[in-house]
Design a protein around this motif. Structure first.
Motif: not given
Ligand code: MN3
Length: 239
Positions: A132-149
């Motif tokens: 959802g929205e959380l995933r969209k913002k993570i992808d947008r602000d960190f480049g990817s979920f993997d990079a965020f993690k």
């Protein structure tokens, strides 16, 4: 004085080694000028102590919640009673000390209360990936979920001494940011609101993981309750 208030005073008095609380209790009933006190209470985790096995062991959970978190709750009650006593007596000599204790214990109570809620049993709400929205913002602000993690894990693992890894929402520019806290309050940044936290004090992992903080963090991802993190984000968004 009603029964619950008396009970609270007895609890708070039990943690006040300085004995300053007895004065405020006797005075607060009559001295309106000190203001009423909030009775902070230890919230129950939304699952059993063994529910996060094998990633977080039962003994760690029980001690962490019933002893460590409880101490911050009791500490915060004692601090606020001591500050009320200062207002009642007009003696503000120890205000700096108590205010620092307010930040430490208040931060500890707040972050632990969030910590229990942003975890859930594996395969029963814990683990996986956000949507959802959380995933969209993570992808947008960190480049990817993997990079965020990777960034969140590194920030958490690299906390100097005791502290927390934190994912915050920053309303000013509608952005997610990863930060650290030392203890429960140092490195605090204004204008951001936490939506996910991981406790990296040794009391959070040492029984099972000893000195391997990174192993604990790697395991912790398996119990993150992304629905709760999403709800934390939603609560900060204009509707
Ligand atoms: Mn802790």
């Amino acid at each position: 004085m009603d029964t619950s208030r008396r009970d609270f005073f007895r609890v708070a008095g039990g943690v006040a080694a300085t004995g300053v609380l007895s004065g405020v209790f006797s005075q607060s009933a009559s001295a309106q000028s000190t203001g009423p006190l909030t009775k902070h209470e230890l919230p129950a985790p939304p699952y059993a102590y063994d529910a996060l096995e094998p990633y977080i062991d039962t003994t760690t959970m029980e001690l962490h919640h019933s002893k460590h978190h409880a101490a911050y709750v009791n500490g915060l009650n004692a601090v606020e009673a001591a500050l009320a006593q200062a207002r009642a007596s007009g003696d503000y000599a120890l205000t700096q000390y108590w205010t620092k204790r307010a930040a430490f214990n208040g931060g500890g109570h707040f972050l632990h209360s969030m910590f229990w809620k942003v975890m859930a049993p594996p395969n029963a709400g814990g683990g996986g990936e956000p949507s959802g929205e959380l995933r969209k913002k993570i992808d947008r602000d960190f480049g990817s979920f993997d990079a965020f993690k990777k960034q969140f894990s590194a920030a958490s693992a690299q906390v100097e001494g005791s502290g927390w890894g934190l994912l915050h929402y920053r309303p000013e520019d509608d952005r997610l940011v990863v930060l650290q806290a030392e203890d429960h309050h140092k490195l605090t940044v204004w204008g951001v609101w936490p939506i996910l936290c991981v406790d990296v004090w040794e009391h959070a992992y040492y029984l099972k993981y000893q000195n391997k903080r990174s192993d604990y963090i790697d395991a912790w991802w398996n119990v993150v309750n992304w629905d709760q993190v999403s709800a934390n984000l939603d609560a900060l968004q204009p509707s």
